[in-house]
Design a protein around this motif. Structure first.
Motif, PDB file in Angstrom:
ATOM      1  N   GLY A 233     -25.677  20.917   7.658  1.00 49.74           N
ATOM      2  CA  GLY A 233     -24.874  22.075   7.281  1.00 49.74           C
ATOM      3  C   GLY A 233     -23.402  21.739   7.144  1.00 49.74           C
ATOM      4  O   GLY A 233     -22.725  22.240   6.232  1.00 49.74           O
ATOM      5  N   LEU A 234     -22.869  20.886   8.033  1.00 45.10           N
ATOM      6  CA  LEU A 234     -21.470  20.470   7.933  1.00 45.10           C
ATOM      7  C   LEU A 234     -21.224  19.719   6.631  1.00 45.10           C
ATOM      8  O   LEU A 234     -20.205  19.941   5.947  1.00 45.10           O
ATOM      9  N   ALA A 235     -22.165  18.848   6.260  1.00 44.11           N
ATOM     10  CA  ALA A 235     -22.028  18.122   4.994  1.00 44.11           C
ATOM     11  C   ALA A 235     -22.060  19.083   3.813  1.00 44.11           C
ATOM     12  O   ALA A 235     -21.283  18.923   2.848  1.00 44.11           O
ATOM     13  N   LEU A 236     -22.908  20.086   3.850  1.00 50.84           N
ATOM     14  CA  LEU A 236     -22.969  21.057   2.758  1.00 50.84           C
ATOM     15  C   LEU A 236     -21.676  21.854   2.643  1.00 50.84           C
ATOM     16  O   LEU A 236     -21.204  22.142   1.538  1.00 50.84           O
ATOM     17  N   VAL A 237     -21.083  22.212   3.792  1.00 50.38           N
ATOM     18  CA  VAL A 237     -19.816  22.949   3.765  1.00 50.38           C
ATOM     19  C   VAL A 237     -18.701  22.083   3.199  1.00 50.38           C
ATOM     20  O   VAL A 237     -17.896  22.524   2.359  1.00 50.38           O
ATOM     21  N   ILE A 238     -18.620  20.829   3.634  1.00 49.51           N
ATOM     22  CA  ILE A 238     -17.572  19.932   3.144  1.00 49.51           C
ATOM     23  C   ILE A 238     -17.718  19.699   1.642  1.00 49.51           C
ATOM     24  O   ILE A 238     -16.718  19.650   0.902  1.00 49.51           O
ATOM     25  N   LEU A 239     -18.950  19.586   1.166  1.00 52.19           N
ATOM     26  CA  LEU A 239     -19.183  19.338  -0.263  1.00 52.19           C
ATOM     27  C   LEU A 239     -19.101  20.603  -1.108  1.00 52.19           C
ATOM     28  O   LEU A 239     -19.183  20.521  -2.336  1.00 52.19           O
ATOM     29  N   GLY A 240     -18.960  21.748  -0.469  1.00 55.13           N
ATOM     30  CA  GLY A 240     -18.845  22.992  -1.224  1.00 55.13           C
ATOM     31  C   GLY A 240     -20.133  23.477  -1.827  1.00 55.13           C
ATOM     32  O   GLY A 240     -20.124  24.163  -2.858  1.00 55.13           O
ATOM     33  N   VAL A 241     -21.266  23.198  -1.205  1.00 53.82           N
ATOM     34  CA  VAL A 241     -22.564  23.660  -1.718  1.00 53.82           C
ATOM     35  C   VAL A 241     -22.776  25.111  -1.302  1.00 53.82           C
ATOM     36  O   VAL A 241     -22.577  25.450  -0.131  1.00 53.82           O
ATOM     37  N   PRO A 242     -23.152  25.996  -2.214  1.00 55.75           N
ATOM     38  CA  PRO A 242     -23.392  27.397  -1.838  1.00 55.75           C
ATOM     39  C   PRO A 242     -24.553  27.520  -0.848  1.00 55.75           C
ATOM     40  O   PRO A 242     -25.418  26.655  -0.763  1.00 55.75           O
ATOM     41  N   LEU A 243     -24.546  28.636  -0.108  1.00 53.54           N
ATOM     42  CA  LEU A 243     -25.606  28.957   0.848  1.00 53.54           C
ATOM     43  C   LEU A 243     -25.762  27.859   1.897  1.00 53.54           C
ATOM     44  O   LEU A 243     -26.881  27.504   2.283  1.00 53.54           O
ATOM     45  N   ALA A 244     -24.636  27.326   2.370  1.00 58.77           N
ATOM     46  CA  ALA A 244     -24.706  26.243   3.355  1.00 58.77           C
ATOM     47  C   ALA A 244     -25.342  26.724   4.654  1.00 58.77           C
ATOM     48  O   ALA A 244     -26.178  26.024   5.240  1.00 58.77           O
ATOM     49  N   LEU A 245     -24.973  27.919   5.127  1.00 57.73           N
ATOM     50  CA  LEU A 245     -25.531  28.425   6.385  1.00 57.73           C
ATOM     51  C   LEU A 245     -27.027  28.704   6.282  1.00 57.73           C
ATOM     52  O   LEU A 245     -27.800  28.270   7.142  1.00 57.73           O
ATOM     53  N   PRO A 246     -27.503  29.426   5.256  1.00 56.61           N
ATOM     54  CA  PRO A 246     -28.961  29.605   5.147  1.00 56.61           C
ATOM     55  C   PRO A 246     -29.722  28.289   5.030  1.00 56.61           C
ATOM     56  O   PRO A 246     -30.803  28.137   5.610  1.00 56.61           O
ATOM     57  N   LEU A 247     -29.163  27.340   4.284  1.00 57.02           N
ATOM     58  CA  LEU A 247     -29.845  26.055   4.160  1.00 57.02           C
ATOM     59  C   LEU A 247     -29.879  25.324   5.498  1.00 57.02           C
ATOM     60  O   LEU A 247     -30.874  24.679   5.837  1.00 57.02           O
ATOM     61  N   ALA A 248     -28.799  25.413   6.275  1.00 60.27           N
ATOM     62  CA  ALA A 248     -28.803  24.794   7.601  1.00 60.27           C
ATOM     63  C   ALA A 248     -29.844  25.441   8.506  1.00 60.27           C
ATOM     64  O   ALA A 248     -30.519  24.752   9.286  1.00 60.27           O
ATOM     65  N   ILE A 249     -29.999  26.755   8.401  1.00 57.91           N
ATOM     66  CA  ILE A 249     -31.008  27.444   9.210  1.00 57.91           C
ATOM     67  C   ILE A 249     -32.413  27.056   8.760  1.00 57.91           C
ATOM     68  O   ILE A 249     -33.330  26.909   9.581  1.00 57.91           O
ATOM     69  N   VAL A 250     -32.597  26.867   7.456  1.00 61.40           N
ATOM     70  CA  VAL A 250     -33.897  26.392   6.967  1.00 61.40           C
ATOM     71  C   VAL A 250     -34.196  25.001   7.519  1.00 61.40           C
ATOM     72  O   VAL A 250     -35.332  24.697   7.911  1.00 61.40           O
ATOM     73  N   VAL A 251     -33.178  24.140   7.585  1.00 65.41           N
ATOM     74  CA  VAL A 251     -33.353  22.813   8.177  1.00 65.41           C
ATOM     75  C   VAL A 251     -33.724  22.939   9.649  1.00 65.41           C
ATOM     76  O   VAL A 251     -34.612  22.231  10.159  1.00 65.41           O
ATOM     77  N   PHE A 252     -33.063  23.859  10.363  1.00 68.45           N
ATOM     78  CA  PHE A 252     -33.360  24.076  11.786  1.00 68.45           C
ATOM     79  C   PHE A 252     -34.814  24.509  11.976  1.00 68.45           C
ATOM     80  O   PHE A 252     -35.531  23.974  12.827  1.00 68.45           O
ATOM     81  N   LEU A 253     -35.258  25.474  11.182  1.00 74.80           N
ATOM     82  CA  LEU A 253     -36.632  25.953  11.314  1.00 74.80           C
ATOM     83  C   LEU A 253     -37.634  24.898  10.857  1.00 74.80           C
ATOM     84  O   LEU A 253     -38.717  24.762  11.444  1.00 74.80           O
ATOM     85  N   GLY A 254     -37.285  24.152   9.812  1.00 76.10           N
ATOM     86  CA  GLY A 254     -38.198  23.131   9.322  1.00 76.10           C
ATOM     87  C   GLY A 254     -38.440  22.019  10.315  1.00 76.10           C
ATOM     88  O   GLY A 254     -39.504  21.383  10.306  1.00 76.10           O
ATOM     89  N   ALA A 255     -37.469  21.769  11.209  1.00 77.53           N
ATOM     90  CA  ALA A 255     -37.631  20.705  12.196  1.00 77.53           C
ATOM     91  C   ALA A 255     -38.754  20.998  13.185  1.00 77.53           C
ATOM     92  O   ALA A 255     -39.226  20.081  13.871  1.00 77.53           O
ATOM     93  N   PHE A 256     -39.194  22.246  13.285  1.00 83.24           N
ATOM     94  CA  PHE A 256     -40.284  22.581  14.196  1.00 83.24           C
ATOM     95  C   PHE A 256     -41.641  22.173  13.632  1.00 83.24           C
ATOM     96  O   PHE A 256     -42.646  22.273  14.344  1.00 83.24           O
ATOM     97  N   ILE A 257     -41.682  21.758  12.360  1.00 87.53           N
ATOM     98  CA  ILE A 257     -42.905  21.190  11.797  1.00 87.53           C
ATOM     99  C   ILE A 257     -42.714  19.683  11.763  1.00 87.53           C
ATOM    100  O   ILE A 257     -41.935  19.170  10.955  1.00 87.53           O
ATOM    101  N   PRO A 258     -43.368  18.935  12.634  1.00 84.22           N
ATOM    102  CA  PRO A 258     -43.096  17.497  12.738  1.00 84.22           C
ATOM    103  C   PRO A 258     -43.390  16.763  11.437  1.00 84.22           C
ATOM    104  O   PRO A 258     -44.213  17.175  10.618  1.00 84.22           O
TER     105      PRO A 258
END
Length: 370
Positions: A233-258
């Motif tokens: 998420g920090l990389a997405l914010v620095i690069l100016g990618v839209p929807l950085a927070l939702p994408l970071a949350i998707v990454v967080f939730l996706g980590a629960f699937i090994p």
């Protein structure tokens, strides 16, 4: 004499060289049939089983908070309500932040996505392998027909039914979670009442060990998922990618699937970066995702999950595949913790067996009398 002879012959069939393997094979087949019946019953009762399993996993993760509040003088009911409402409040806050981010940046994302699709279409028609306008129009018509087909409409009806079942399962899971947080050990002890005292003590130890493994798995996975989501998420914010927070949350939730969850979430983030910011930004995002995955695999997972998730990666892969086949996304989410708890329960059952205790006692060296 005839009866005795027949009995002897019948006994001989099961006592010769093929009799013992045949008996063992019959036992295995009976166990497999029993397991298949249990799985079939669970699939038929998925509206009850899935909320119950999710509630058990969440209760194992939140139980230390309830115990901490009780040790500091909080009444059990107040400690339970505080923990449950605190978890629900945190979840509601995350949903509100994601919704606000979508509301603010969705028009920009649609605009950038349209521009990116136009560039992709221009590349397809003018690139090294040109595609004609007629072929693109045929592809559009095929996609339109697919989206308006009877199968898609039937799928929409099934989706509405699944949504209603999900709401019912959510309320059921919340009720079960409340009682597990409040009286989990009492409920488990009550279920073990018919057992003999020694067997009941072994089952209680297995239950305690299973709760420890399950809670440690959820908390460890949450820590690893937070680290992944923070850096990506920090990389997405620095690069100016839209929807950085939702994408970071998707990454967080996706980590629960090994194995595959974080990778798929990272691919989604890279695709959004590609459509909105171009290929250079997308490549940077991919490099960040690879670096974070290496950090997770080489440092975080062995340190945080090494002792909790005592499963070989092949076992994780097989459990993940079986769970996905049986129950789809929910099965993929629950398969690995169920496998970890089952393996921990088996090891604890063997470790507490009388024969194992005798063997361990005989293997220990005698005390030094000098």
């Amino acid at each position: 004499m005839k009866i005795a002879t027949r009995t002897g012959r019948s006994a001989g069939l099961w006592s010769d060289r093929l009799g013992a393997p045949a008996t063992r094979a019959l036992q295995v087949l009976i166990l497999l049939a029993l397991a298949a019946c249990v799985v079939f019953a669970m699939m038929r009762l998925k509206l009850l089983v899935i909320p119950l399993l999710i509630a058990v996993i969440l209760a194992a993760a939140l139980a230390p908070v309830v115990r901490y509040l009780k040790r500091h003088g909080w009444p059990p009911l107040l400690a339970t309500w505080t923990t449950l409402l605190g978890a629900l409040g945190l979840l509601s806050l995350i949903i509100w932040l994601v919704g606000r981010e979508f509301r603010d940046e969705w028009p920009l994302l649609v605009e950038e996505a349209g521009r990116g699709l136009d560039e992709l279409e221009r590349f397809a028609t003018e690139g090294p392998i040109p595609i004609s306008e007629a072929q693109l129009e045929q592809a559009r018509q095929a996609a339109t027909q697919a989206l308006t087909s009877d199968a898609v409409q039937a799928g929409a009806v099934r989706g509405a039914t699944a949504a209603i079942e999900a709401v019912a399962g959510l309320f059921l899971g919340l009720v079960v979670l409340f009682f597990l947080l409040k009286d989990g050990r009492k409920i488990y002890s009550f279920l073990l009442t018919p057992l003999q005292p020694y067997t009941r003590q072994r089952a209680l130890r297995i239950g305690d060990r299973s709760v420890d493994v399950l809670g440690g798995y959820v908390r460890g996975t949450a820590i690893i998922a937070f680290v992944d989501a923070f850096f990506i998420g920090l990389a997405l914010v620095i690069l100016g990618v839209p929807l950085a927070l939702p994408l970071a949350i998707v990454v967080f939730l996706g980590a629960f699937i090994p194995l595959i969850g974080a990778v798929l979430a990272g691919v989604l983030a890279a695709l959004v970066a590609l459509v909105t910011n171009g290929p250079v930004t997308a490549l940077i995002v991919v490099a960040v995702i690879i670096g974070v995955n290496q950090l997770e695999g080489d440092l975080l997972a062995p340190v945080i999950m090494g002792r909790v998730l005592a499963l070989h990666p092949l076992a994780v892969l097989l459990a993940l595949t079986a769970g996905t086949i049986l129950a789809g996304f929910v099965g993929a989410l629950l398969a690995v913790p169920i496998a970890a708890v089952s393996w921990a329960a088996i090891k604890e059952w063997v470790a507490t067996s009388p024969s194992h205790e005798v063997v361990v006692a005989e293997a220990e060296p005698p005390p030094d009398e000098g």
